[in-house]
Design a protein around this motif. Structure first.
Motif, mmCIF file in Angstrom:
data_model
loop_
_atom_site.group_PDB
_atom_site.id
_atom_site.type_symbol
_atom_site.label_atom_id
_atom_site.label_comp_id
_atom_site.label_asym_id
_atom_site.label_seq_id
_atom_site.Cartn_x
_atom_site.Cartn_y
_atom_site.Cartn_z
ATOM 1 N N VAL A 1 0.855 -1.191 0.000
ATOM 2 C CA VAL A 1 0.000 0.000 0.000
ATOM 3 C C VAL A 1 0.889 1.240 0.000
ATOM 4 N N PHE A 2 0.549 2.203 -0.841
ATOM 5 C CA PHE A 2 1.222 3.501 -0.766
ATOM 6 C C PHE A 2 0.188 4.598 -0.888
ATOM 7 N N ASN A 3 0.297 5.536 0.012
ATOM 8 C CA ASN A 3 -0.573 6.700 -0.044
ATOM 9 C C ASN A 3 0.315 7.927 0.146
ATOM 10 N N GLY A 4 0.292 8.817 -0.822
ATOM 11 C CA GLY A 4 1.190 9.977 -0.742
ATOM 12 C C GLY A 4 0.401 11.271 -0.691
ATOM 13 N N ALA A 5 0.301 11.844 0.502
ATOM 14 C CA ALA A 5 -0.442 13.102 0.639
ATOM 15 C C ALA A 5 0.511 14.281 0.472
ATOM 16 N N VAL A 6 0.073 15.251 -0.321
ATOM 17 C CA VAL A 6 0.839 16.498 -0.470
ATOM 18 C C VAL A 6 -0.144 17.640 -0.271
ATOM 19 N N ARG A 7 0.169 18.508 0.653
ATOM 20 C CA ARG A 7 -0.733 19.620 0.964
ATOM 21 C C ARG A 7 -0.070 20.937 0.588
ATOM 22 N N VAL A 8 -0.728 21.661 -0.304
ATOM 23 C CA VAL A 8 -0.184 22.950 -0.739
ATOM 24 C C VAL A 8 -1.247 24.032 -0.506
#
Ligand SMILES: Nc1ncnc2c1ncn2[C@@H]1O[C@H](COP(=O)(O)OP(=O)(O)OP(=O)(O)O)[C@@H](O)[C@H]1O
Ligand SMILES: [Mg+2]
Lengths: 274, 382
Positions: free
Chosen positions: B276-283
């Motif tokens: 499983v991979f989950n990549g959150a990026v918050r801008v």
């Protein structure tokens, strides 16, 4: 060099092959003896690369008929890696790039697999570097290419040189070179042809797939074959290539029509000319 | 290594297969698969644990600290602790709660380091050993302005236990950290590795996390660029086979302009394994001119293996460059055939291609990693 008594290395009889139920090879016959150089020519899409890949054991192709004997053994029973180890070599028309796999290590693993089959000892990294440097000379290739990933970012011509370097290391008995001349500049063509000539001996054989006489000016074939619609339509000596240069492939259509009218069987027998 | 059974919990006698003791330690029920973040993550390897605590050896006791770096006592570390967790909104994450609860219940080594110069490199072995139970580690890194460190963490387990590691990292302006982790476990062991980083402007983080062989591995690198204008390079590689599960959830947030992220996550899944991979990026709006790139590449080696990969970009600022991509592929058949046509047996050819896939991440680990033969451990043989 034609010697009628030389041992047969590769004997292809009525070979038929399909990809996903689509027939491509429709009865290929070809006998190659030690010491011979054969050239296979033919229009785009006539089945030349397919023949080479079927011989090398590409899993995408299913052999649907005929047989191939390699030094008297059923070649089609062997896995691709076994075929390579016993001395069959395919120089690819489009060599693949393999990012992350070092060219030097790849060449060493491949060379050692072949050596193990020949009963020679494995070469360690140092001994192999000596050997590879010596063989680089055959294709006048820059040692810097050893440090890179297999074919990654190589120009078209550099990839073809890398194929011949592999051939020089593996010392095959039967080398099939699929359009090794395409993409080479004039000097590189001379160098690569020189390499192929240097590696040719009375004990091995070469099958050149090419579109152009310019390669055959440098490597003189003993036999020339014309492929069309998945079979060998005509075979001859080196003058057949010169004739093709003059006449092109227009006659192929008439011949195919004639075969279609005259039944299937005739098509499987190559017509000798010249 | 000492193991002490935990006291029976209020819900009754604790035993293997009963997760109540873990909930008690964490002060919160175990995550459920109804929660979005845990949807794919089966915790059975965790709930199968013997309810006891392991007191691991202190990894810092075994090494000579290089110049430019000092170990902080619990009291001098105290003001720093919790800052990075709060900044990355992860103080209430269940693995963090478990780590805090377990550290409070049982002495666990606090690895607190203050870096004030060019500190060179450090290699720390965080070993849960072969004893059954739960081993907890807590790491704090405070890098002062202009300081630098190359740190390799090696969490490991050789038995039916869980290793919980919570790292907090604070990077001052101009600080540079190369943080690698090389985590190897067994089918019976679990890894919970939570890494919270706060970066000031002008700092640089190179974080490479590699995990293989764990029955259950959950890795959560979380990074906040407090004022933007920092550089974060993230590399991840997880290899799972058999019935293993590897799960990485990354989270990066830019709270100021001109931040940079360069992220590559790779996964290899064989047999019935699950990745499983989950990549959150918050801008958010304040993060104008952010430049972020995230790529996830997975290699599926079996029909029964499963890969779930999901980028999760939340971009409010309008003047940004954010690229993301995800690929799941099998070994390329033309590459395999090319190698086989040169006499390389198909399993060795597959091995070469897998190695090439992994090396792209492994070469970003601190130099000290090479001596631990990561490829050999990840792929079984060189
Ligand atoms: N894997 C494949 N899948 C589908 N079709 C194929 C495949 N391989 C070959 N063919 C088809 O078989 C025919 C013969 O192709 P092949 O590559 O053998 O031709 P060729 O003689 O080598 O041509 P060229 O001179 O252009 O290299 C073509 O029509 C090609 O499209
Ligand atoms: Mg072709």
């Amino acid at each position: 060099m034609i010697r009628p008594d030389a041992p047969v290395l590769l004997d292809i009889r009525d070979l038929q092959a399909a990809v996903e139920d689509q027939p491509i090879l429709k009865g290929v016959n070809l006998t190659i003896r030690a010491g011979e150089i054969h050239a296979v020519m033919g229009r785009n899409g006539s089945g030349k690369s397919t023949l080479s890949k079927v011989l090398a054991g590409h899993p995408a192709y299913t052999v649907t008929g005929g047989r191939v004997l390699y030094k008297g053994e059923n070649l089609l029973e062997f896995d691709p890696e076994q075929r390579a180890c016993i001395g069959l070599f395919l120089g690819f028309q489009y060599p693949v790039e393999i990012p992350g796999v070092s060219n030097l290590e790849f060449l060493r693993v491949a060379t050692n697999a072949r050596r193990a089959e020949q009963g020679f000892e494995e070469l360690d990294t140092f001994a192999f570097e000596d050997l590879v440097r010596e063989r680089l000379a055959v294709v006048q290739m820059d040692p810097a290419f050893l440090e890179r990933s297999v074919n990654e970012g190589f120009s078209g011509g550099e990839k073809k040189r890398n194929e011949i370097l592999q051939m020089a290391l593996l010392e095959p008995l039967v080398a099939i070179l699929d359009e090794t001349d395409s993409g080479l500049d004039i000097d590189a063509l001379r160098i690569v042809a020189g390499g192929v000539n240097q590696l040719a001996s009375p004990d091995n054989a070469t099958l050149l797939i090419t579109h152009y006489q310019r390669l055959l000016d440098l490597i003189t074939p003993d036999h020339v074959h014309v492929m069309a619609a998945g079979r060998i339509l005509r075979s001859g000596g080196k003058e057949l290539a010169l004739e093709l240069e003059r006449t092109g492939y227009d006659w192929v259509d008439q011949e195919l029509d004639r075969l279609a009218a005259g039944g299937q069987e005739a098509g499987r027998t190559p017509v000798e000319v010249g | 290594m000492v193991a002490t059974p935990t006291a029976p919990t209020s819900t009754g006698r604790a035993g293997a297969g009963d997760a109540a003791w873990l909930a008690t330690l964490a002060g919160a029920p175990l995550p459920s698969r109804r929660q979005e973040d845990w949807r794919f993550t089966d915790l059975k390897a965790l709930t199968a644990l013997e309810p006891q605590m392991i007191t691991p050896a202190d990894p810092l006791a075994a090494v000579d600290l290089p110049a430019g770096l000092e170990r902080l006592s619990s009291s001098s570390a105290a003001p720093w602790l919790g800052q990075a967790l709060a900044a990355t909104a992860s103080a209430e994450h269940w693995p963090v709660l478990l780590n805090s609860g377990a550290s409070a219940a049982q002495a666990c080594p606090l690895l607190a380091l203050r870096v004030f110069g060019a500190a060179g490199s450090l290699d720390l072995h965080l070993d849960a050993g072969s004893t059954a139970g739960l081993a907890t580690f807590r790491l704090l890194l405070v890098l002062e302005p202009g300081s630098s460190l190359e740190l390799l963490l090696r969490p490991s387990s050789s038995g039916p236990n869980a290793l919980s590691l919570v790292s907090e990292v604070i990077l001052a302006p101009g600080a540079e950290l190369k943080l690698g982790s090389l985590a190897f476990g067994t089918e019976e062991s679990c890894l919970f590795q939570h890494t919270a980083v706060v970066q000031a402007a002008g700092s640089r983080l190179d974080h490479t996390a590699v995990a293989g062989g764990w029955g259950l591995a959950r890795l959560e690198p979380r990074i906040l660029q407090r004022d933007g204008q920092a550089f974060s390079r993230l590399r991840g590689l997880q290899v799972c086979r058999g019935a293993e599960l590897a799960d990485t959830h990354t989270w990066v947030r830019f709270d100021g302009p001109e931040g940079e992220l360069d992220q590559l996550h790779k996964a290899v899944a064989d047999d019935q394994a699950r990745s499983v991979f989950n990549g959150a990026v918050r801008v958010p709006r304040a993060a104008q001119r952010t430049n972020a790139a995230q790529l996830s590449r997975s290699l599926l080696l079996s029909d029964r293996a499963r890969i779930d990969t999901k980028p999760e970009l939340e971009i409010v600022a309008d003047d940004v460059k954010c690229a993301h991509g995800a690929t799941v592929s099998r070994l390329q058949s033309e590459e395999l055939f090319y190698l086989r046509s040169r006499g390389i047996a198909s399993d060795q050819a597959a091995q070469l291609l897998q190695r090439a896939f992994c090396e792209e991440v492994l070469r970003d680990l601190p130099a000290a990693a090479a001596s631990h033969g990561p490829l050999l451990t990840l792929l079984g043989r060189a």
